[in-house]
Design a protein around this motif. Structure first.
Motif, mmCIF file in Angstrom:
data_model
loop_
_atom_site.group_PDB
_atom_site.id
_atom_site.type_symbol
_atom_site.label_atom_id
_atom_site.label_comp_id
_atom_site.label_asym_id
_atom_site.label_seq_id
_atom_site.Cartn_x
_atom_site.Cartn_y
_atom_site.Cartn_z
ATOM 1 N N GLY A 130 0.823 -1.209 0.000
ATOM 2 C CA GLY A 130 0.000 0.000 0.000
ATOM 3 C C GLY A 130 0.851 1.250 0.000
ATOM 4 N N ASP A 131 0.259 2.333 0.487
ATOM 5 C CA ASP A 131 0.925 3.632 0.540
ATOM 6 C C ASP A 131 1.369 4.023 -0.868
ATOM 7 N N TYR A 132 2.647 4.291 -1.075
ATOM 8 C CA TYR A 132 3.155 4.578 -2.420
ATOM 9 C C TYR A 132 4.217 3.561 -2.829
ATOM 10 N N SER A 133 4.227 2.382 -2.186
ATOM 11 C CA SER A 133 5.181 1.324 -2.521
ATOM 12 C C SER A 133 4.829 0.710 -3.869
ATOM 13 N N GLU A 134 5.811 0.084 -4.500
ATOM 14 C CA GLU A 134 5.659 -0.379 -5.877
ATOM 15 C C GLU A 134 5.037 -1.769 -6.055
ATOM 16 N N LYS A 135 5.206 -2.669 -5.120
ATOM 17 C CA LYS A 135 4.869 -4.086 -5.330
ATOM 18 C C LYS A 135 3.383 -4.296 -5.640
ATOM 19 N N MET A 136 3.138 -4.944 -6.823
ATOM 20 C CA MET A 136 1.794 -5.424 -7.139
ATOM 21 C C MET A 136 1.699 -6.885 -6.713
ATOM 22 N N THR A 143 9.063 -23.716 -2.611
ATOM 23 C CA THR A 143 10.067 -24.562 -1.963
ATOM 24 C C THR A 143 11.276 -23.748 -1.534
ATOM 25 N N THR A 144 11.817 -22.954 -2.465
ATOM 26 C CA THR A 144 13.028 -22.167 -2.167
ATOM 27 C C THR A 144 12.706 -20.810 -1.549
ATOM 28 N N ARG A 145 11.436 -20.385 -1.649
ATOM 29 C CA ARG A 145 10.973 -19.071 -1.174
ATOM 30 C C ARG A 145 11.630 -17.922 -1.945
ATOM 31 N N LYS A 146 12.139 -18.191 -3.140
ATOM 32 C CA LYS A 146 12.788 -17.162 -3.951
ATOM 33 C C LYS A 146 11.846 -16.704 -5.061
ATOM 34 N N ASP A 147 11.881 -15.400 -5.334
ATOM 35 C CA ASP A 147 11.058 -14.839 -6.393
ATOM 36 C C ASP A 147 11.596 -15.248 -7.764
ATOM 37 N N VAL A 148 10.672 -15.421 -8.716
ATOM 38 C CA VAL A 148 11.023 -15.716 -10.099
ATOM 39 C C VAL A 148 10.830 -14.460 -10.940
ATOM 40 N N ILE A 149 9.726 -13.751 -10.691
ATOM 41 C CA ILE A 149 9.435 -12.506 -11.417
ATOM 42 C C ILE A 149 8.650 -11.594 -10.479
ATOM 43 N N ARG A 150 8.939 -10.299 -10.557
ATOM 44 C CA ARG A 150 8.282 -9.312 -9.697
ATOM 45 C C ARG A 150 7.607 -8.259 -10.576
ATOM 46 N N ASN A 166 3.864 4.002 -13.753
ATOM 47 C CA ASN A 166 4.804 3.265 -14.582
ATOM 48 C C ASN A 166 4.772 1.789 -14.164
ATOM 49 N N PHE A 167 4.310 0.927 -15.061
ATOM 50 C CA PHE A 167 4.231 -0.511 -14.807
ATOM 51 C C PHE A 167 5.479 -1.174 -15.378
ATOM 52 N N HIS A 168 6.104 -2.015 -14.576
ATOM 53 C CA HIS A 168 7.316 -2.705 -15.009
ATOM 54 C C HIS A 168 7.484 -4.002 -14.227
ATOM 55 N N SER A 178 17.350 -5.010 -13.531
ATOM 56 C CA SER A 178 16.815 -4.239 -14.660
ATOM 57 C C SER A 178 15.313 -4.048 -14.548
ATOM 58 N N HIS A 179 14.865 -2.901 -15.063
ATOM 59 C CA HIS A 179 13.430 -2.631 -15.196
ATOM 60 C C HIS A 179 13.021 -3.025 -16.613
ATOM 61 N N TYR A 180 12.006 -3.874 -16.718
ATOM 62 C CA TYR A 180 11.438 -4.217 -18.014
ATOM 63 C C TYR A 180 10.089 -3.515 -18.091
ATOM 64 N N ASN A 181 10.025 -2.514 -18.944
ATOM 65 C CA ASN A 181 8.872 -1.630 -19.005
ATOM 66 C C ASN A 181 7.660 -2.321 -19.623
ATOM 67 N N LEU A 182 6.495 -2.135 -18.988
ATOM 68 C CA LEU A 182 5.227 -2.658 -19.494
ATOM 69 C C LEU A 182 4.345 -1.548 -20.054
ATOM 70 N N GLY A 183 4.587 -0.319 -19.632
ATOM 71 C CA GLY A 183 3.797 0.810 -20.102
ATOM 72 C C GLY A 183 3.452 1.772 -18.986
ATOM 73 N N GLU A 184 2.788 2.841 -19.363
ATOM 74 C CA GLU A 184 2.407 3.879 -18.407
ATOM 75 C C GLU A 184 0.944 4.254 -18.575
ATOM 76 N N ILE A 185 0.373 4.700 -17.477
ATOM 77 C CA ILE A 185 -0.989 5.231 -17.499
ATOM 78 C C ILE A 185 -0.950 6.597 -16.825
ATOM 79 N N TYR A 186 -1.489 7.589 -17.511
ATOM 80 C CA TYR A 186 -1.529 8.940 -16.955
ATOM 81 C C TYR A 186 -2.643 9.035 -15.912
#
Length: 197
Positions: A130-136, A143-150, A166-168, A178-186
């Motif tokens: 929440g707030d203004y944090s980025e995580k969707m 099993t490993t508790r490691k992220d594959v994609i964020r 900015n979605f990425h 690296s940031h892999y850009n998905l697009g932006e919404i105004y």
């Protein structure tokens, strides 16, 4: 099994239509009638045939397409939870038409690079920040508790232009650098509300 299937179908329809369409009772009646006929036919077959059908069904559940369909439903649900009732209705058209197809593509590309045996260990996080944090949401190995994609969305303030979302995404292959850009919404020139509001 019937109740589980019914709940899955109801939630799928609700997510896909964002709650605007509710499944009619005629669907359930036809589904239950079909299941009854199907069970009668199966009981007439030999037990070896029955065991074969169970094995095929179990294999198909772990199939990459079934998993990706499930992940995509959950991904959209988590995105709308993050958007909340103030942001979601204002950006939903652009998100559904522009951003989400790119999220689907990124998920499919990532899953193609995951070992078939590891597919069954993948899950999607259920608490967007929440707030203004980025995580969707993140897809991670249980099993490993490691992220594959964020998947993230960042609020950007551009002077004289206004606020953009900015979605990425980030992937494990480059340690999420690296940031892999998905697009932006105004959004607008006004400060947007906080996520989850």
């Amino acid at each position: 099994m019937k109740k589980g299937l019914q709940k899955l179908l109801v939630s799928t329809v609700a997510v896909l239509t964002l709650g605007f369409i509710t499944p009619s009772h005629a669907i359930w009646e036809n589904l239950l009638e079909h299941n009854t006929n199907h069970k009668t036919q199966l009981s007439k077959q030999s037990t070896t045939r029955h065991n074969y059908i169970d094995t095929v069904f179990e294999d198909s559940v772990t199939d990459i397409e079934a998993f990706s369909d499930n992940v995509l439903l959950n991904a959209k649900e988590q995105a709308y939870i993050k958007f909340g009732s103030k942001i979601g209705p204002k950006i939903e058209d652009e998100f559904n038409n522009i951003i989400f197809p790119k999220i689907e593509e990124a998920i499919h590309m990532t899953l193609e690079n995951v070992d078939q045996q590891d597919i069954k260990n993948l899950a999607i996080t259920e608490k967007p920040s929440g707030d203004y944090s980025e995580k969707m949401f993140h897809i991670y190995n249980t099993t490993t508790r490691k992220d594959v994609i964020r998947f993230h969305v960042r609020t950007e303030n551009r002077p004289f232009d206004g606020y953009y979302y900015n979605f990425h995404y980030h992937i494990y292959k480059d340690q999420f650098a690296s940031h892999y850009n998905l697009g932006e919404i105004y959004w607008s020139k006004n400060t947007p509300p906080k996520w989850l509001s």
